[in-house]
Design a protein around this motif. Sequence first.
Motif, PDB file in Angstrom:
ATOM      1  N   VAL A 272       0.828  -1.200   0.000  1.00  0.00           N
ATOM      2  CA  VAL A 272       0.000   0.000   0.000  1.00  0.00           C
ATOM      3  C   VAL A 272       0.864   1.252   0.000  1.00  0.00           C
ATOM      4  O   VAL A 272       0.611   2.212  -0.750  1.00  0.00           O
ATOM      5  CB  VAL A 272      -0.958   0.003   1.215  1.00  0.00           C
ATOM      6  N   LYS A 273       1.911   1.289   0.843  1.00  0.00           N
ATOM      7  CA  LYS A 273       2.777   2.461   0.899  1.00  0.00           C
ATOM      8  C   LYS A 273       3.506   2.669  -0.416  1.00  0.00           C
ATOM      9  O   LYS A 273       3.712   3.805  -0.853  1.00  0.00           O
ATOM     10  CB  LYS A 273       3.777   2.317   2.041  1.00  0.00           C
ATOM     11  N   ALA A 274       3.885   1.575  -1.084  1.00  0.00           N
ATOM     12  CA  ALA A 274       4.549   1.698  -2.381  1.00  0.00           C
ATOM     13  C   ALA A 274       3.586   2.281  -3.416  1.00  0.00           C
ATOM     14  O   ALA A 274       3.986   3.085  -4.274  1.00  0.00           O
ATOM     15  CB  ALA A 274       5.067   0.337  -2.835  1.00  0.00           C
ATOM     16  N   LEU A 275       2.311   1.887  -3.340  1.00  0.00           N
ATOM     17  CA  LEU A 275       1.303   2.418  -4.257  1.00  0.00           C
ATOM     18  C   LEU A 275       1.108   3.913  -4.020  1.00  0.00           C
ATOM     19  O   LEU A 275       1.007   4.705  -4.975  1.00  0.00           O
ATOM     20  CB  LEU A 275      -0.014   1.665  -4.044  1.00  0.00           C
ATOM     21  N   GLU A 276       1.064   4.316  -2.754  1.00  0.00           N
ATOM     22  CA  GLU A 276       0.937   5.735  -2.437  1.00  0.00           C
ATOM     23  C   GLU A 276       2.127   6.520  -2.967  1.00  0.00           C
ATOM     24  O   GLU A 276       1.976   7.597  -3.562  1.00  0.00           O
ATOM     25  CB  GLU A 276       0.833   5.927  -0.918  1.00  0.00           C
ATOM     26  N   GLN A 277       3.318   5.975  -2.745  1.00  0.00           N
ATOM     27  CA  GLN A 277       4.521   6.673  -3.179  1.00  0.00           C
ATOM     28  C   GLN A 277       4.547   6.841  -4.701  1.00  0.00           C
ATOM     29  O   GLN A 277       4.899   7.906  -5.223  1.00  0.00           O
ATOM     30  CB  GLN A 277       5.770   5.917  -2.722  1.00  0.00           C
ATOM     31  N   GLU A 278       4.163   5.792  -5.414  1.00  0.00           N
ATOM     32  CA  GLU A 278       4.160   5.859  -6.873  1.00  0.00           C
ATOM     33  C   GLU A 278       3.202   6.951  -7.359  1.00  0.00           C
ATOM     34  O   GLU A 278       3.525   7.716  -8.284  1.00  0.00           O
ATOM     35  CB  GLU A 278       3.754   4.508  -7.459  1.00  0.00           C
ATOM     36  N   LEU A 279       2.023   7.042  -6.751  1.00  0.00           N
ATOM     37  CA  LEU A 279       1.064   8.070  -7.136  1.00  0.00           C
ATOM     38  C   LEU A 279       1.635   9.460  -6.915  1.00  0.00           C
ATOM     39  O   LEU A 279       1.571  10.330  -7.800  1.00  0.00           O
ATOM     40  CB  LEU A 279      -0.233   7.900  -6.335  1.00  0.00           C
ATOM     41  N   LEU A 280       2.219   9.694  -5.744  1.00  0.00           N
ATOM     42  CA  LEU A 280       2.734  11.020  -5.411  1.00  0.00           C
ATOM     43  C   LEU A 280       3.933  11.395  -6.271  1.00  0.00           C
ATOM     44  O   LEU A 280       4.094  12.562  -6.666  1.00  0.00           O
ATOM     45  CB  LEU A 280       3.089  11.067  -3.926  1.00  0.00           C
ATOM     46  N   GLU A 281       4.772  10.430  -6.575  1.00  0.00           N
ATOM     47  CA  GLU A 281       5.908  10.699  -7.453  1.00  0.00           C
ATOM     48  C   GLU A 281       5.438  11.102  -8.848  1.00  0.00           C
ATOM     49  O   GLU A 281       5.971  12.037  -9.464  1.00  0.00           O
ATOM     50  CB  GLU A 281       6.810   9.465  -7.542  1.00  0.00           C
ATOM     51  N   ASN A 282       4.431  10.411  -9.362  1.00  0.00           N
ATOM     52  CA  ASN A 282       3.909  10.745 -10.683  1.00  0.00           C
ATOM     53  C   ASN A 282       3.299  12.146 -10.710  1.00  0.00           C
ATOM     54  O   ASN A 282       3.432  12.872 -11.699  1.00  0.00           O
ATOM     55  CB  ASN A 282       2.871   9.707 -11.117  1.00  0.00           C
ATOM     56  N   ILE A 283       2.635  12.513  -9.628  1.00  0.00           N
ATOM     57  CA  ILE A 283       2.055  13.856  -9.549  1.00  0.00           C
ATOM     58  C   ILE A 283       3.163  14.907  -9.552  1.00  0.00           C
ATOM     59  O   ILE A 283       3.071  15.939 -10.239  1.00  0.00           O
ATOM     60  CB  ILE A 283       1.173  13.994  -8.299  1.00  0.00           C
ATOM     61  N   ASP A 284       4.217  14.661  -8.779  1.00  0.00           N
ATOM     62  CA  ASP A 284       5.346  15.597  -8.776  1.00  0.00           C
ATOM     63  C   ASP A 284       5.939  15.757 -10.172  1.00  0.00           C
ATOM     64  O   ASP A 284       6.287  16.862 -10.602  1.00  0.00           O
ATOM     65  CB  ASP A 284       6.426  15.109  -7.809  1.00  0.00           C
TER      66      ASP A 284
END
Length: 484
Positions: free
Chosen positions: A180-192
């Motif tokens: 779950v944390k990896a999924l969150e991180q991937e989303l936020l990185e893509n937004i950045d």
Amino acid sequence: MSSLIFKRLSNRFSHINFSKFQFFLSFNQNHKVLVSGVPPALIKTIKNPFCSYFSVSKYHNFAHLSGKDKVLASGFGVWKSLFSTQAAAELSTSDGLTVDGIAASNWTIVDESESDWKSHAAAIAQSIQVIKRRLQWKKLLVRLDLLSVQLNKPDLWDDPEHAGNISREHGSLMAKMKKVKALEQELLENIDMIKLAREEDDIELESEMLKALLQMRRNSNEKEQEALLSGEHDSCPCYIEVQAGAGGTESMDWAKMIMQMYKSWAQRHGYRVTVVDEMPGEIAGIKRATIKVDGEYAFGYAKAEVGVHRLVRISPFDSGKRRHTSFAAVAVTPILGDGFTHVQINESDLRIERFRAGGAGGQHVNTTESAVRIVHIPTGITATCQNERSQHMNKDSAMAVLQSRLDQCEMARQAQINAQHTQSLTDIGWGNQIRSYVLHPYRMVKDLRTNYEVTNPDSVLEGEIDGFILSYLSALLDKGEDCP
């Protein structure tokens, strides 16, 4: 890191050697690059002229410079949040946007065909919240902390069996949390990266990041479905048993229809179906039947079908063409794999006998007591081996045979208990059904637990029952759980 992103980094910061990095994290608004993936031992506070290129205000420990121009590490805050039980802290983008913040932002979710990154991000954030709710996220984190405390006790391994259970549970929960944390991180990185591309008017980079978000959105339903099947035995194959209720030939015919429905459903999923037992009816249908369904998550899905199923139709066995109601009961049992021990063998329960091997063989075989017979005293089950060259090897082989026989005996006992459970459903009738299949006077199938319904009963009886299964599993996990 994609080749495109790697190229952008190398061009922008030519004085930095990025060849050592495997994980790209984010840019902030001033184009300060953050990179993650380093052991804590290498993390140091930046005190170097090159620190002007980095933002250190959002992270506690940040980077270690080696030599004049090589950055070895940064982003320890994110690294720690992924691999520590203190993962309750929220990840965020460079400007402080979190997954919960995205979900609460009321960004409009439009069709996937629209190139709207906010829509994709909002849909993904909602999926992450659903996954957390189904995993009982707050309880999971609390349980992880409790298990971590137990794992740190110096006397834990004084009881190896208990310690093994604690360790396995901790590992299982950590794996769920990390996903779950990896999924969150991937989303936020893509937004950045989307924001960076727009600042730089980089159409190529923006297009790549939009594709990444779209792919995440398309995979989100699959991730939500995986969260439904988080039970201990959900991944196991299973036995599905169907028993006809009171009503004679009508109910026996209905039981056969239900069993055929499950066979068709299993085949649609690519599962292998084996008929284990079948007791046919005197005229038509079956009194009782059991099939074995082999395939990943067979039990996780099939467990939603346990209960009484009701059919309303014009009877093909009634010359008066009257409407009849029939009932059938369904029971589902997981088949535990090799990782589970069904029977614990105590040394005190064994009688080990040694004797000379018989039959053809060399001098060593016939002149030494290398053959072994092991008797399990409580059950009287015996296993013998004399084919190996040494007594030690014969004993190991005999123990393996004994374990297998005891396991088989235990499975048979469990199957009998399950059959008795199914037979004990003496009220296979009104008021106990989980689903109604109506073929007359109207056509509809409705699950009484979730109110999920379809108006094409023929498709359901041909095995299209995934909608009923998923709606029930979703309701079962979502009911009464706190939102993350």
